[in-house]
Every structure is written in structure tokens, then in C-alpha cells.
Design a protein around this motif. Structure first.
Motif, mmCIF file in Angstrom:
data_model
loop_
_atom_site.group_PDB
_atom_site.id
_atom_site.type_symbol
_atom_site.label_atom_id
_atom_site.label_comp_id
_atom_site.label_asym_id
_atom_site.label_seq_id
_atom_site.Cartn_x
_atom_site.Cartn_y
_atom_site.Cartn_z
ATOM 1 N N THR A 40 0.829 -1.215 0.000
ATOM 2 C CA THR A 40 0.000 0.000 0.000
ATOM 3 C C THR A 40 0.858 1.256 0.000
ATOM 4 O O THR A 40 0.588 2.216 -0.722
ATOM 5 N N LEU A 80 -5.489 -2.697 -4.414
ATOM 6 C CA LEU A 80 -6.902 -2.316 -4.381
ATOM 7 C C LEU A 80 -7.665 -3.097 -3.329
ATOM 8 O O LEU A 80 -8.581 -2.568 -2.670
ATOM 9 N N CYS A 129 -6.442 0.698 -1.521
ATOM 10 C CA CYS A 129 -5.921 1.749 -2.396
ATOM 11 C C CYS A 129 -6.960 2.104 -3.469
ATOM 12 O O CYS A 129 -7.873 1.333 -3.754
ATOM 13 N N ASP A 130 -6.792 3.268 -4.072
ATOM 14 C CA ASP A 130 -7.734 3.777 -5.069
ATOM 15 C C ASP A 130 -7.048 3.810 -6.428
ATOM 16 O O ASP A 130 -5.960 4.369 -6.585
ATOM 17 N N ARG A 131 -7.691 3.215 -7.429
ATOM 18 C CA ARG A 131 -7.112 3.192 -8.770
ATOM 19 C C ARG A 131 -7.059 4.583 -9.384
ATOM 20 O O ARG A 131 -6.287 4.834 -10.315
ATOM 21 N N THR A 132 -7.847 5.489 -8.870
ATOM 22 C CA THR A 132 -7.830 6.853 -9.383
ATOM 23 C C THR A 132 -6.454 7.485 -9.227
ATOM 24 O O THR A 132 -6.044 8.331 -10.035
ATOM 25 N N GLN A 133 -5.727 7.076 -8.169
ATOM 26 C CA GLN A 133 -4.365 7.597 -7.993
ATOM 27 C C GLN A 133 -3.502 7.292 -9.209
ATOM 28 O O GLN A 133 -2.779 8.154 -9.708
#
Length: 930
Positions: A679, A718, A722-726
Motif C-alpha cells: 500500500t 486495491l 488503495c484507489d485506482r484513481t491515484q
């Protein structure tokens, strides 16, 4: 202090030297002052009630004079110029085979510059040295006390300037990488009696007129040989005179000279303190020091009651470890800048002098490698009272004629020819005769009465040496072996530190003699004999801690999740005894030392996340300690989050992949530190990605490794929150300019679904069609090759792109372009090229005839789309009957969901129509049934 005395035993000599200065120089004041001062120094040193015995380090003449004087004087106390904190180790010399070195070692510094770590001081000891003769006499003679009076090892470094990156005192000289010559490592060497002119012009003058090449040869010819059979008074006065000469001709070196004077103040202060507390008569004592210090001019010199006190500074908080390490003649020569072979020649001279004089040297009882000594050896007669001038007669008398020892020289010549033939030289009896005659000729040309070992070595090189050395050893090295060899010492088992003894005990089941200096082969069948498993574990730990040649695996490996059932090792612990002993300074067991080093590796100022992951791997492979692994892994997370560069990204990616694969196959769940690392790494690399794309200092390999981490760890990251948008924002904010990074950026967008393959192919074809871009196209290819790690699905496209380039580019462009392509791929993607080759092997035909009719997949016309067949109508079943017989349930659900209830016509549908409807929407039917 240097004024001429009005009376004394040296009045005539002083006057004679003064008259010589007037006769040979126009301005005799300076020269007369030096010569008269030298005589005054001798008179002053001999007048001290405490007898001063001047010595030169590793000098057979000094050792012989020491043996005679100890038997004649029989002192009650011997003061020795050696670091005072090394005294507890001297008793362990009886468990060793000389030469060995007494060592003080410190790795954790307190009060010294941290960049000096580790600190090491060694004092080599050989049998042919005055210090060893004094030590052996004092330790084995009842009622004799040995007191070391030189400054402590801590003061050795206290007195060095603090503006140096490493201690580089004159005593710290090493200059060879040979195994035996490097036995002392980079330790600072301390010696008793460093006698060498500090005035370069004087040394050059003496070497030139003495017709020798090195100072060791001059000293042997003009000091050692004349003093070997001299009486005590003559030896003492000559050595003091030489020390005075070198001291008075010392050039302006205030830094070193001040340290020498501080050492002299230190030693005289310690001797005064001991005389005061013990009450011993100074006339019953003997002070053994270098001839340079015997003529000291400090205020504390002598035993005058009005001498000012000298305050000794306290030691720092550095914790010192003490022990004995093996030494060798070549190591001593390298340490102190002596001529190669000089210590071996000195040992041979010592043995020959003992035989000629009938003296029995002092040896410690139980000393390894020596014969028991006789207690009835004779020495000098009782000491005489008063000082008698022996200098005048010694300086005025011609050298005693020494006849040619033909038997000795003939034996050397025969033996050197035999050694030369064994080492590949085409030598014969004629060469032996030529060496014999040439040695005599060289001795005559150099005004010597008989050939010395140096003359013999020069003659052998002249007559036998060829343009090419046929083996590993040349003739000069063979002469050194013949004249005594490079004797290597050994520390006995009883004198080893606890860790070294523990290692030898634990490796005892191997059945090897680990004290031998040879390389021994150990075979371990762990399946047949499981008792050898602890030996295997220990060998792998020693492999990590010791030099590479100490223990070397021939067969077998130890990696994550794998242990070999059969192993073969080359073990050479006897040859690497110094490294094993120094390992014992760090802990009691190998496991403790390994754990400390792993912690130190991740806590140091140069620690990195990749290094911490390597420490985690080593802890898993070598130590069964989950607690330590968790601690090191947590530290790896901290280091990764604190890093501001991505230079180690490829190493980080490779190691974390290996660790995740290990835990997935051996543990029920990933440890907490692994999840935290994934992460933290996902967020960390997403943050640094836009900067890395445009930074010129960041290579394409590093950016490719970052993308590899982000895409390959995406699923796990994910799932951990965590966010894939990052990642999408990081790719969108990246605007690379270099061709390789542009290709990587396109591949990343394709992997995210933002760039279709057709558009990517069109962009690449546009690059090939642009003649201005074609020269840089290999860089685009290197970027696509790096993209095979984060996007392995692009392998067919990369093969297509390279094939298209080879097919379309003309030879004038393609031929100069190929070397650039090869070097670029070798530099930026050597580990990914095999993947590309495997994909090409799957794409291209496997035979040459098939190549003529082969059509590339990307050039083949796309097949027409086949019509979509109507869905098959399922036969009516119990579900259809249920819905048609009870439509109210479906109507109620439709009303609840706000949908029109026109799913059936007013005229009742047939079972066939209902079956077709259910076939098109099977999920709805399944939900209704549930």
C-alpha cells in the motif's frame, strides 16, 4: 641539552668528530653541533640509572643482544614500549605459532569520528625480535614483572588529527592484496624501534653509496652484520648513536614529531608511577624502546626529581576488543614498508646466528612450533660498572673479514635451480654455476667481503629469469621462499575468542582439520545424515559474514523456500583466521552477529528500502526468527516512504515480488508488513511517477520498474484499500519528452484502457514514416521493451513493431541503426529480451520452407464477422409452468420495482413464448426461483 659536556668517557670522540667537521667543511658550526650533539645524546642516555635498551623492530642483532643482556643482568622489571592495554593478551602467545599480531579492535566509536569506524591496531610479533625475547623471559621467569608503558590504543587515535577521512599515520601503511600480505587488513600497525631516516636526501645518499636498492638491505649490511656478535656496551652505544643521528636529521614534521614526544612523556610518566608504587630499584629494571626514543629530549626523560609532571588524558568511551590474529612475514613487510623478503632473511639470519653463537633464545613454555628451551643457556658476564667508550673503537676499526662460505652459497645455487625447474623454468646445472659466480662478482662490485642474500637473489634473477614467467612465482619470489619463505603464524584454539571456538566445535561433525591453511572439501548429504543440517546452516551464515573464499558452496543453494538435500563446500577457515577472530569481537555466536549486522544495515544512514528487503530475505534464509523479519520489514516500509528517488525501483520490485511469492506458498496469509509495503509503495510510486517521467536523471529502467510495481501489485493494493484513481491521475499528469519514456507512457495508457491498440499501432507507424524520427526509433523500442514488465500483453505488438521496422526501413538507414538498437536493448532491458525472443519464436514459422508462404498475423486480412445465431428455444419446463399458472407473483414484484406489468399479453401466452423469454433472461428466472 645538546651542549658538550666538559668531561666523560666520550671526550676524545667528541673532539675527534669536531676536528673532522672543521677539516671537511668551510662552515663547521652546524656539522660540529650535530656530531657533538650525537655524542652528548649517547652520554646522556647511558647516564640514566634506569638502563635503556635501544632496539630496532624485527632485528636479529637486537634480539641477540637482548638474549645476552637478559641472561647477564637478570632484571626484576622490564618496561616495554608497547600499548599498555595489550598486556593481558601476551600470555596467550604460548598458544600460538609465531608470527602473530596482538590486536585491538573497535567498531562502535564513542569519542572518535564515526567515519573512522572500524578502528584496528595490530602489533606483530616474531621470534627474531627483541620484544618477544623480553616477553618470553618475563612471563616464564619467576619474580620478573613485565610492564607495557606506551600509550593505549585509544590514545593512538586520540592524538591523530580530526580532519582526516581515515587514520593515515605513518604506522598505518598497507600496500598489497596478496592473501598472506593482507593478513593485517587495514589495521594501524605499532612497532618497537622504527629506525629509518626521516630525511629523504640522507636515505638516498646512504642507498647510493652503499650500492643497495632498499633501506632494509642497507641496514642488514652495515648495522645488522657488524652488531650481530658485538658485546652489550658496543651494541648499546652504536644503537643510541644511530637513533640520535636520525632524530637530529629529522625534517620539519611538527605533527608527527609532537606525537613522538607525547609518547615519550607518556612512557616516562608510566615508568615513574610504577617505580613509585612498587619501590623497585631503577638499577634492577630494563627499559626496552626504539633507539629513536632512547635519546629523547623531553623534560620527563630520566628520573630527575625536578621533572615536570605530565597529565595523561582519559580514554574515550569507545569499547575496545582485544585478541590475537595470525600474521606473516609478507604482512609485516607490507605494513611497515620493508623490502619484500627482508623479514624472512632476518629470520634466517637469526637462526644462523643462534647456531654460530651457541645462544639459546627465550621461548614461552608450550609455544607452538618451537622446541623446548634449555634453562642452562649462558649469557654475558656480570654487568660492568661505569661507562666505557666503545664507540671510538667500533667506528675506527675496519670490518672484520668474513670468508666466503662456499658451502652455503653452493647450497643456495643448487636449491634455487631445483625450485626454478619445479616452477616451469628451463634451468640447469650451468645456471647454478652462473648464479654462484655472479653472486661473488656482485659482492665484489659492491665492496662486500661475502655475498649476502640480496646479492644471491640479484644473481639468480640475472641468470635464470626469462622474459615471461612460466608460473605464478618469479625467481625473486622463489629466492624469498628458499631463504626462509613467507612464514605464516597461527592462533591456537585456546587463544581464540568464544565465537571462533564455537564455530570450530559446531563444524566438528564435518571431520575436517579446520586449522589447516589448505582448502578442504566438505560433502553434506542432508537426506542420509540429518545431523549435518546444523553444519549446513552455520556454513551458509559464515558465507554471508566472512570473505568469499572462507567458505564457498560448490553444490547446493539456499534461497527462499528451497533447501538442497546435498551440498558440497570448499572450506578455508584456517586461511581466513583473522576474519573469523574479528567476527568474534562482535558477539558470542554467529547468529547474534548476523542479527546485529542485519539490524545495522537497515538502521544506518545509507540504508535503503531495497537493502532492507535484502536483509529480510537474508533473515528468512539464514535465521528462523519471525520477530526479526517483521522488524526488518517494518523498517523497509519506513525507508520506502521516506525515499525521494527511484534509483532502486528495479531492485525493490524484484525483491518484493520474490517475497510475496514466498509467503503465498508458505503462509496462510501475508504478514502485516508486506501489506503495508504494497500500500505504501502504491501511493509512493503514484506520487513520484509524474516527476520520474520528466526527470533526466531517472532512467527508463527505473520508470519501467515503477509501472511494473503499480500494475503487478494493483490487484493486491486495491484489495487493501488503495484507489485506482491515484494511478489514473498519475498517468494523466505525466508528460514525458524522451522517446523511451514516451513509449512507456503510451504502454501505460494502453494498459489502463485509455489508448486502444489500433491507435497505438497508428502512432508507431507514423514514427516509422517520419525520417526525422527514424534515428531515435531504437529508443522507442527500448521503452516498449521495458513496458513488457508492466504490460506483458504487449509482447506480440513489440514483435510486430520490430518486424515492421526491419521490413520497411531501407538498408542505408537500417544498417547504421542496428548497432544502436542492440546496445540500447542491452543497456536498458537485458532481462526482458528473452521474453521478446520467446514471443518471436511463437510468431514466426519454425522452418525455412514455411517462411516463403508465411503471412504475418498483423498483415492477414481480418475475417468477416459471422452472423449472430438466434438463441435456442428451451423446452418448456416446470419453471415456465409455475410462472404462467401463477402470474400474480410476477406482477407484484414488477409493481414493487416500479416496472410495467406488461410481461404477458391478455391472451395467455403459450409455453413456447414463455420459454423463449426465460432463455433470453436466465438470471431473472434464477432469482425468482430462489
Amino acid at each position: 641539552m645538546t651542549a658538550s659536556a666538559p668531561a666523560g668517557p666520550f671526550v676524545a670522540l667528541r673532539q675527534q668528530l669536531t676536528d673532522a667537521a672543521v677539516a671537511f667543511t668551510e662552515s663547521a658550526d652546524a656539522l660540529a653541533g650535530i656530531l657533538a650533539g650525537m655524542v652528548d645524546d649517547v652520554d646522556r642516555a647511558l647516564a640514566v640509572p634506569l638502563e635503556i635498551f635501544p632496539v630496532c623492530h624485527h632485528s636479529p642483532a637486537s634480539a641477540l643482544a637482548m638474549v645476552r643482556r637478559l641472561r647477564g643482568k637478570r632484571p626484576r622489571v622490564i618496561y616495554l614500549e608497547l600499548c599498555e592495554d595489550l598486556q593481558p593478551l601476551l600470555g596467550e602467545l604460548r598458544n600460538c605459532r609465531l608470527p602473530v599480531a596482538v590486536q585491538a579492535f573497535a567498531s562502535e566509536l564513542d569519542g572518535h569520528p564515526s567515519e573512522w569506524s572500524p578502528l584496528s591496531v595490530v602489533a606483530p610479533i616474531t621470534e627474531a625480535s627483541a620484544e618477544y625475547q623480553a616477553i618470553a623471559y618475563a612471563l616464564d621467569t619467576p619474580g620478573v614483572e613485565l610492564v607495557l608503558v606506551d600509550r593505549s590504543t585509544d590514545h593512538v587515535f586520540q592524538w591523530l588529527p580530526r580532519d582526516r577521512a581515515r587514520p593515515d599515520d605513518r604506522e598505518a601503511e598497507t600496500g598489497t592484496d596478496a592473501d598472506d600480505a593482507a593478513l593485517h587488513g587495514d589495521a594501524v600497525g605499532v612497532e618497537i624501534g622504527d629506525l629509518r631516516p626521516g630525511f629523504a636526501e640522507l636515505e638516498a645518499y646512504l642507498l647510493h653509496h652503499g650500492k643497495v636498492r632498499h633501506w632494509s638491505e642497507w641496514w642488514d649490511q652495515y648495522v645488522e652484520q657488524p652488531l650481530a656478535d658485538a658485546d652489550h656496551d658496543t651494541y648499546r652505544q652504536v644503537m643510541v648513536l644511530i637513533g640520535s643521528l636520525f632524530r637530529r636529521l629529522l625534517p620539519a614534521r611538527p605533527e608527527r614529531f609532537e606525537r613522538d614526544e607525547d609518547r615519550e612523556r607518556y612512557m616516562w610518566t608510566r615508568m615513574r608511577e610504577h617505580l613509585t608504587t612498587s619501590g623497585v630499584d631503577p638499577r634492577d629494571c630494563l627499559y626496552v624502546c626504539g633507539a629513536f626514543h632512547a635519546v629523547s629530549h623531553v623534560e620527563q626523560f630520566g628520573l630527575a626529581a625536578d621533572a615536570p609532571a605530565y597529565e595523561i588524558s582519559p580514554r574515550t568511551g569507545t569499547r575496545w576488543h582485544y585478541g590475537l590474529i595470525p600474521s606473516s612475514h609478507s604482512a609485516i613487510e607490507a605494513q611497515f614498508g620493508l623490502a619484500p623478503g627482508s623479514v624472512s632473511i632476518a629470520a634466517a639470519t637469526w637462526t644462523k646466528a643462534l647456531t654460530r653463537s651457541g645462544l639459546t633464545p627465550n621461548r614461552l613454555d608450550g609455544q607452538r612450533g618451537t622446541r623446548p628451551r634449555s634453562r642452562r643457556a649462558a649469557g654475558d658476564a656480570a654487568p660492568t660498572t661505569g661507562v666505557i667508550d666503545r664507540l671510538s673503537g667500533f667506528l675506527a676499526a675496519p670490518p672484520e673479514p668474513g670468508g666466503l662460505d662456499e658451502a652455503e652459497l653452493r647450497g643456495w645455487c643448487v636449491d634455487i635451480v631445483r625450485l626454478a625447474r619445479r616452477n616451469g623454468y628451463l634451468a640447469s646445472t650451468a645456471d647454478a654455476i652462473a648464479v654462484f659466480e655472479t653472486a661473488i662478482l656482485l659482492a665484489g662490485l659492491r665492496n662486500r667481503a661475502r655475498p649476502t642474500p640480496y646479492d644471491f637473489a640479484d644473481a639468480a634473477v640475472t641468470c635464470i629469469e626469462k622474459d615471461v614467467v612460466p608460473g605464478r612465482r618469479d625467481i625473486r619470489r622463489l629466492c624469498e621462499i628458499l631463504l626462509g619463505g613467507d612464514r605464516v603464524g597461527q592462533v591456537g584454539y585456546e587463544a581464540l575468542p568464544p565465537l571462533a571456538r564455537d564455530v570450530l566445535d559446531r563444524l566438528h561433525p564435518l571431520g575436517l582439520d579446520l586449522e589447516k591453511r589448505t582448502v578442504q572439501r566438505a560433502l553434506l548429504d542432508l537426506h542420509t545424515d540429518p545431523r549435518l543440517a546444523p553444519c549446513s546452516d552455520l556454513l551458509w551464515m559464515l558465507r554471508h559474514l566472512l570473505p568469499p573464499d572462507a567458505v564457498r558452496p560448490i553444490m547446493g543453494e539456499r534461497r527462499l523456500g528451497h533447501r538442497s538435500i546435498q551440498e558440497s563446500w570448499d572450506v578455508a577457515l584456517g586461511r581466513n583466521q583473522r576474519a573469523l577472530i574479528e567476527l568474534g569481537y562482535e558477539g558470542v555466536t554467529v547468529e547474534q552477529v548476523l542479527e546485529q549486522r542485519l539490524r545495522r544495515a537497515v538502521r544506518g544512514p545509507q540504508a535503503t528500502a531495497a537493502g532492507a528487503l535484502a536483509a529480510v530475505e537474508d533473515a528468512i534464509r539464514l535465521l528462523d526468527s519471525p520477530r526479526l523479519v517483521d522488524e526488518l520489514g517494518a523498517r523497509a516500509v519506513e525507508l520506502l516512504a521516506a525515499e525521494r528517488s527511484v534509483d532502486d525501483a528495479p531492485d525493490v520490485l524484484r525483491r518484493i515480488r520474490r517475497l510475496l511469492a514466498h509467503y503465498r506458498t508458505t503462509a496462510a496469509a501475508l504478514p502485516a508488513w508486506c501489506e503495508a509495503f504494497v500500500t505504501a509503495g502504491y501511493a509512493h510510486y503514484c506520487t513520484l511517477l509524474p516527476t520520474a517521467f520528466v526527470d533526466e536523471q531517472t532512467g527508463v529502467r527505473q520508470v519501467g520498474a515503477m509501472l511494473g510495481f503499480l500494475f503487478s501489485m494493483e490487484g493486491l493494493a486495491l484489495s487493501l484499500g488503495c484507489d485506482r484513481t491515484q494511478l489514473e491521475l498519475a498517468i494523466a499528469q505525466s508528460h514525458p519528452e524522451t522517446p523511451a519514456k514516451v513509449a512507456l507512457h503510451w504502454a501505460a495508457r494502453h494498459q489502463l484502457g485509455l489508448l486502444p491498440l489500433a491507435e497505438l499501432r497508428a502512432r508507431c507507424h507514423g514514427l516509422l514514416a517520419n525520417p526525422l524520427v527514424v534515428p531515435t526509433f531504437p529508443q522507442y523500442l527500448s521503452g516498449f521493451v521495458q513496458a513488457l514488465d508492466p504490460a506483458p500483453g504487449l509482447a506480440p505488438f513489440v514483435v510486430e513493431l520490430m518486424s515492421t521496422a526491419f521490413a520497411q526501413l531501407p538498408d542505408p538507414i537500417l544498417l547504421p541503426w542496428l548497432p544502436t538498437l542492440i546496445t540500447t536493448l542491452r543497456e536498458h532491458g537485458p532481462e526482458l529480451v528473452p521474453l521478446l525472443i520467446r514471443e518471436a519464436a511463437r510468431t514466426f514459422p519454425g522452418s525455412l520452407p514455411a517462411l516463403d508462404t508465411w503471412v504475418p498475423p498483423w498483415s492477414a486480412p481480418a475475417p468477416a464477422p459471422a452472423p449472430t445465431p438466434a438463441p435456442p428455444v428451451a423446452p418448456a419446463g416446470p419453471v415456465v409452468s409455475l410462472l404462467t399458472d401463477h402470474p400474480e407473483t410476477v406482477d407484484a414484484i414488477a409493481t414493487l420495482l416500479g416496472c410495467p406489468s406488461q410481461w404477458r399479453r391478455h391472451d395467455e401466452p403459450t409455453h413456447t413464448e414463455v420459454a423463449a423469454l426465460l432463455t433470453q433472461h436466465p438470471d431473472t428466472a434464477a432469482a425468482v426461483v430462489e
